[in-house]
Scaffold this motif. Structure first.
Motif, short mmCIF file in Angstrom:
data_model
loop_
_atom_site.label_atom_id
_atom_site.label_comp_id
_atom_site.label_asym_id
_atom_site.label_seq_id
_atom_site.Cartn_x
_atom_site.Cartn_y
_atom_site.Cartn_z
N UNK A 1 44.04 47.01 49.78
CA UNK A 1 44.75 47.99 49.01
C UNK A 1 45.84 47.46 47.77
N UNK A 2 46.26 46.09 47.79
CA UNK A 2 47.15 45.77 47.07
C UNK A 2 46.53 45.48 45.60
N UNK A 3 45.34 45.46 45.29
CA UNK A 3 44.86 45.19 44.07
C UNK A 3 43.73 46.11 43.80
N UNK A 4 43.87 47.37 42.88
CA UNK A 4 43.43 48.38 42.55
C UNK A 4 43.01 48.34 41.13
N UNK A 5 41.78 49.05 40.78
CA UNK A 5 41.38 49.38 39.34
C UNK A 5 40.90 50.81 39.44
N UNK A 6 41.76 51.78 38.81
CA UNK A 6 41.42 53.28 38.81
C UNK A 6 41.22 53.68 40.29
N UNK A 7 42.07 53.38 41.23
CA UNK A 7 42.17 53.49 42.66
C UNK A 7 41.18 52.88 43.54
N UNK A 8 40.33 52.17 42.96
CA UNK A 8 39.33 51.38 43.87
C UNK A 8 39.73 49.99 44.01
N UNK A 9 39.59 49.69 45.21
CA UNK A 9 40.24 48.29 45.78
C UNK A 9 39.22 47.28 45.10
N UNK A 10 39.71 45.92 45.09
CA UNK A 10 39.08 44.93 44.62
C UNK A 10 38.03 44.70 45.65
N UNK A 11 37.11 44.25 45.30
CA UNK A 11 35.70 44.05 46.27
C UNK A 11 36.06 43.10 47.30
N UNK A 12 35.33 43.01 48.42
CA UNK A 12 35.41 41.96 49.62
C UNK A 12 34.87 40.68 48.80
N UNK A 13 33.69 40.78 48.13
CA UNK A 13 33.25 39.78 47.66
C UNK A 13 34.12 38.85 46.59
N UNK A 14 34.73 39.71 45.76
CA UNK A 14 35.48 39.12 45.02
C UNK A 14 36.68 38.30 45.35
N UNK A 15 37.35 38.67 46.62
CA UNK A 15 38.40 38.14 47.20
C UNK A 15 37.68 36.81 47.85
N UNK A 16 36.50 36.86 48.53
CA UNK A 16 36.00 35.55 49.07
C UNK A 16 35.72 34.49 47.98
N UNK A 17 35.09 35.14 46.89
CA UNK A 17 34.68 34.07 45.64
C UNK A 17 35.93 33.41 45.22
N UNK A 18 37.03 33.99 44.97
CA UNK A 18 38.40 33.54 44.44
C UNK A 18 38.61 32.49 45.46
N UNK A 19 38.78 32.77 46.42
CA UNK A 19 39.17 31.59 47.44
C UNK A 19 38.32 30.31 47.73
N UNK A 20 37.08 30.67 47.70
CA UNK A 20 36.21 29.54 47.84
C UNK A 20 36.17 28.52 46.58
N UNK A 21 36.32 29.36 45.40
CA UNK A 21 36.07 28.76 44.06
C UNK A 21 37.61 27.86 43.71
N UNK A 22 38.57 28.36 44.01
CA UNK A 22 39.88 28.12 43.68
C UNK A 22 40.57 27.19 44.75
N UNK A 23 40.32 27.42 45.92
CA UNK A 23 41.05 26.61 46.89
C UNK A 23 41.25 25.04 46.71
N UNK A 24 40.52 24.29 46.11
CA UNK A 24 40.73 23.09 45.74
C UNK A 24 41.67 22.81 44.83
N UNK A 25 41.96 23.71 43.86
CA UNK A 25 42.99 23.84 43.10
C UNK A 25 44.46 23.95 43.62
#
Length: 428
Positions: A88-112
């Protein structure tokens, strides 16, 4: 990781203010700037509006987003806290960010980011900035998390800043006086960027005027804004929304002025002609357009059931009056608060003739229901205690007649627990 595992990881590996309070607060922007550098300063790819204030910033942010969406813009919206789902925190035109994008962000960037030890909010803000760039938004509305000057959203240079109001909240971080709190929130005022101030008093107004003068920023006070007649209909019905509406309309007037200054004497393009404010339509459908919930939200009519996220003294100055003015055979109140709020002052405002269901949200910051009940007794409030919000609500509902009024609130987290448990709450 699954989405659920990813959210658990974020909660457990980064300090979350909503869960643990002051120990999660990280003053300073060093970590935010490091994250911003790593992601290539994504917030420079789109325009932004920055919204701060003690109360009302969520309603104002969602309402501005609704108007901009109706005008044809692609709008990013970043707010906190969430009620049911992190997305709910991150929306574009009322639509929430996808679950996949949240997962991908953490998996890709956690090392940094793991060596940086960012707070939950710092990491969430970085994700929002990046996601809005990826989605190619025209404009993003960024709600301040806490304060303003040292908040990690404060690396942006917006086209408009908005400060809704100042009251006593989070004083351990922002100061013990209204002047000190106003000074922290005035920290979002940027050089040459117009700022709208929703409400002031003799203590806070000079702070905003001085800061705006230092930054050569045009300043507009919503209290002086000439409201249109008739007023546009507003879906948000809390008494406190009257002042929010004035702030919203003043902000839109500033955005109109900015658009006129940008266009000058030249003819508008076809795209610009299509992007006209449709304020009435947007404000009557704020919740549908943006996903906003928990603002004097009607959950049932017979009996009438209302929930509201108002959680401090300033909010309850309006809520207590509105509750007392409800026509009902019996008023039933499901009530709980967290440990950094002035519960005694709020309780003194509550109706003495209501039936209470004292409860606690599922957060470490919640005041235990038994202690809430004990405090209630000292203020002449009668009721029983329940360790689960939904059970307290079910008990209130089971005892209510069709002519009763049920209110659930005292904390955003009480409302969040209720909405998460309701069978009718839609999936996001």
């Amino acid at each position: 990781m699954t989405y659920e595992q990813t959210i658990t990881y974020l909660y457990n590996s980064t300090p979350v203010f909503e869960h643990v309070g002051s120990s999660a607060y990280k003053p300073g922007l060093a970590t935010t700037l490091a994250l911003d550098e790593h992601f290539g300063h994504p917030h420079n790819s789109y325009k932004t509006i920055h919204v701060a204030g003690t109360n009302g910033k969520g309603s104002v942010s969602h309402s501005l987003a609704a108007v901009l969406q109706e005008a044809g813009f692609k709008v990013g919206l970043y707010t906190s806290p969430h009620l049911v789902d992190f997305r709910e925190r991150i929306r574009v035109n009322g639509q929430c960010i996808s679950k996949k994008r949240v997962v991908d962000f953490v998996q890709k960037e956690r090392e940094f980011f793991e060596p940086l030890h960012p707070s939950f909010f710092e990491l969430t803000t970085a994700l929002a900035f990046l996601y809005f760039k990826e989605q190619k938004v025209d404009i993003a509305i960024m709600e301040v998390g806490l304060g303003g000057r040292l908040d990690c959203t404060n690396i942006i240079t917006p086209v408009l800043s908005v400060i809704t109001n100042i009251s006593f909240d989070h004083m351990e971080f922002l100061g013990k006086s209204l002047k000190q709190i106003a000074s922290e929130k005035a920290g979002i005022i940027k050089r040459g960027v117009p700022v709208v101030i929703g409400e002031t008093d003799e203590e806070t107004r000079p702070v905003f005027e001085q800061k705006a003068k230092e930054m050569e920023a045009p300043i507009f006070f919503a209290e002086e804004f000439q409201m249109p007649y008739p007023l546009p209909k507003f879906q948000l019905k809390g008494y406190y929304q009257e002042k929010n509406l004035r702030t919203i309309l003043c902000a839109l007037d500033c955005l109109n002025s900015l658009k006129r200054e940008k266009n000058g004497e030249r003819e508008e393009t076809t795209e610009e002609k299509g992007k006209k404010w449709n304020v009435e339509k947007a404000l009557t459908h704020v919740c549908e357009l943006t996903g906003l919930r928990g603002r004097w939200e009607v959950l049932s009519d017979n009996p009438r059931v209302i929930c509201d996220t108002g959680h401090n003294v300033a909010a309850w100055q309006y809520l207590s009056r509105q509750i007392k003015e409800q026509e009902a055979k019996t008023t039933r109140i499901v009530f709980g608060m967290v440990d950094d709020k002035d519960i005694d002052t709020v309780m003194e405002m509550l109706p003495k003739n209501a039936v209470y269901y004292f409860t606690q949200a599922q957060t470490k910051r919640a005041i235990p229901a038994t202690i809430v009940a004990e405090k209630g007794l000292r203020h002449g409030l009668q009721g029983k205690s329940y360790t689960d919000v939904y059970k307290a609500y079910e008990q209130a509902l089971s005892e209510a007649s069709r002519d009763d009024f049920i209110f659930i609130g005292g904390s955003s987290y009480v409302v969040a627990d209720l909405l998460a448990a309701l069978p009718s709450t839609p999936n996001i």
